[in-house]
Design a protein around this motif. Structure first.
Motif, PDB file in Angstrom:
ATOM      1  N   GLN A  31       0.644  -4.947  -2.362  1.00 64.65           N
ATOM      2  CA  GLN A  31      -0.569  -4.197  -1.622  1.00 64.65           C
ATOM      3  C   GLN A  31      -2.067  -4.629  -1.848  1.00 64.65           C
ATOM      4  N   LYS A  76      -5.208  -4.264   0.281  1.00 68.47           N
ATOM      5  CA  LYS A  76      -5.105  -3.172   1.340  1.00 68.47           C
ATOM      6  C   LYS A  76      -6.171  -2.341   1.031  1.00 68.47           C
ATOM      7  N   GLY A  81       0.648   4.399   2.358  1.00 66.95           N
ATOM      8  CA  GLY A  81       0.979   3.231   3.037  1.00 66.95           C
ATOM      9  C   GLY A  81       1.598   3.168   4.304  1.00 66.95           C
ATOM     10  N   PRO A  82       1.916   2.284   5.232  1.00 63.63           N
ATOM     11  CA  PRO A  82       1.778   1.006   4.718  1.00 63.63           C
ATOM     12  C   PRO A  82       0.671   0.081   4.591  1.00 63.63           C
ATOM     13  N   PHE A 137      -3.875   2.768   1.118  1.00 63.10           N
ATOM     14  CA  PHE A 137      -3.392   3.575   0.037  1.00 63.10           C
ATOM     15  C   PHE A 137      -4.717   4.505  -0.607  1.00 63.10           C
ATOM     16  N   LYS A 143       4.312   5.626  -4.134  1.00 64.66           N
ATOM     17  CA  LYS A 143       5.131   4.687  -3.276  1.00 64.66           C
ATOM     18  C   LYS A 143       5.677   3.749  -3.958  1.00 64.66           C
TER      19      LYS A 143
END
Length: 384
Positions: free
Chosen positions: A234, A237, A245-246, A249, A257
């Motif tokens: 991740q 992101k 997510g996805p 976050f 997660k």
């Protein structure tokens, strides 16, 4: 200077042309950093309260749905019992025009037939009594469930109002931070960034030199390795309020997660993770453990070893690798205390620029509104 500081520098440069508030130009950078830290801390507390209200609201919604389903089933059963009671009433009415069972028993010339008739009569009476009893119980249960459903709905309404107040509080705190940052000159922003980096580096040196962390990085459990692999994937992101997510976050959304991916369900919020998961001393940290920050447990990250964590720092930043001391440590918890560390483990490769960007966070765990309020553009480190 971070990219966000550069962007804020552009804003501040415009403000300098039209005139900046006097306090922003005169306030020493140390005092300014402390004031920003205080604002961030208030924002995180309000945010965690908002997040807790959201979790409780979801639980009440689940209760309401469950009670509604039970109430529907009970009412269906109650209807069936009423129909049975109606049939019994009709049978009794029809039977009243004939000889009573007891009179038929007396007039019977066959003793065995008389015994059988008596048994049937007793059985019929018991059946009728049972139907009536079930009917009464069903009525009482329906009343209790209806009251429970109304209570759950009222609690849901109260929680929704509480959630709204917390959301507005978070939005107001963040706007206050933004106003303060936007009033800084480029020079003040540069000094603020330097001060932040120096504080973080100093805290990391002190922690590593204190012996509080493991002398060497151990191996995770199989579940911990899976959680670590998920979190690593991740990196890059964006942090988004309340995201799990996805594509984005928040801090506890990432950790919950990651462990869900590993097959272990853990609480959603950082405070609940701290309260409900087993504590582990810092000198026994292993990859996959969760590191919790701030006095009220309002930020969380996933330990990867060598004094580093993967975290979603705060709005405006992205999931990244940070020094474990980037925020004030509260302690650590272990989602799988019964797990056995692997004999061998190869950490997943980190992508390029995994450590780029801001490290400090303030654990804003849920969006203050549907369209988030403007996010602060400079990085600061909370009080240590």
């Amino acid at each position: 200077m971070t990219k966000r500081l550069v962007r804020l520098g552009c804003i501040a440069a415009v403000l300098v042309v039209v005139g900046s508030p006097p306090h922003a130009q005169a306030e020493p950078v140390g005092e300014l950093l402390v004031r920003l830290q205080g604002l961030y801390q208030k924002a995180e507390e309000a945010s965690e309260a908002y997040n807790a209200a959201e979790v409780a609201l979801k639980a009440r919604q689940d209760d309401e749905r469950r009670l509604g389903a039970e109430l529907g089933r009970t009412r269906s059963a109650l209807g069936a019992e009423k129909a049975a009671a109606g049939r019994l009433a009709r049978e009794q009415y029809q039977g009243s025009r004939e000889f009573s069972p007891y009179l038929r028993l007396l007039l019977s010339g066959d003793p065995q037939q008389a015994v059988d008739q008596r048994r049937l009569t007793a059985r019929e009476g018991a059946r009728r009594a049972g139907v009536v009893a079930r009917l009464e119980r069903g009525e009482k249960q329906a009343v209790v469930l209806a009251a429970g459903a109304r209570k759950a709905l009222e609690a849901q309404r109260v929680l929704a109002e509480e959630q709204k107040r917390h959301r507005e509080d978070v939005a107001a705190r963040l706007k206050e931070v933004e106003r303060l940052l936007a009033a800084l000159t480029p020079e003040e922003l540069a000094r603020l960034g330097e001060r932040e980096e120096a504080v973080t580096a100093g805290a990391q040196r002190d922690l590593l030199g204190s012996g509080r962390l493991p002398a060497r990085t151990g191996t995770p459990t199989a579940a911990g390795g899976a959680a670590l692999g998920f979190a690593t994937a991740q990196i890059g992101k964006p942090y988004v309020w309340g995201a799990e997510g996805p594509g984005s976050f928040d801090c506890s959304g990432l950790t919950s997660k990651a462990w869900a991916h590993a097959g272990r369900s853990i609480p959603r919020t950082s405070q609940e993770q701290w309260a409900r998961l087993p504590k582990v001393p810092l000198d026994r940290l292993r990859p996959g453990d969760l590191v919790v920050y701030f006095p009220k447990a309002t930020h969380v990250a996933l330990y990867i070893g060598d004094g580093k964590v993967i975290q979603a720092p705060r709005p405006g930043a992205s999931v990244k690798v940070s020094p474990i001391a980037a925020n004030p440590l509260l302690g650590a918890v272990r989602p799988d205390p019964e797990g056995t560390p692997l004999a061998e483990f190869t950490p997943p490769p980190l992508p390029e620029a995994a450590t780029a960007g801001d490290d400090s966070g303030y654990s804003a765990e849920e969006a203050p509104n549907a369209e988030p309020a403007p996010e602060p553009e400079a990085a600061v480190t909370s009080a240590r």
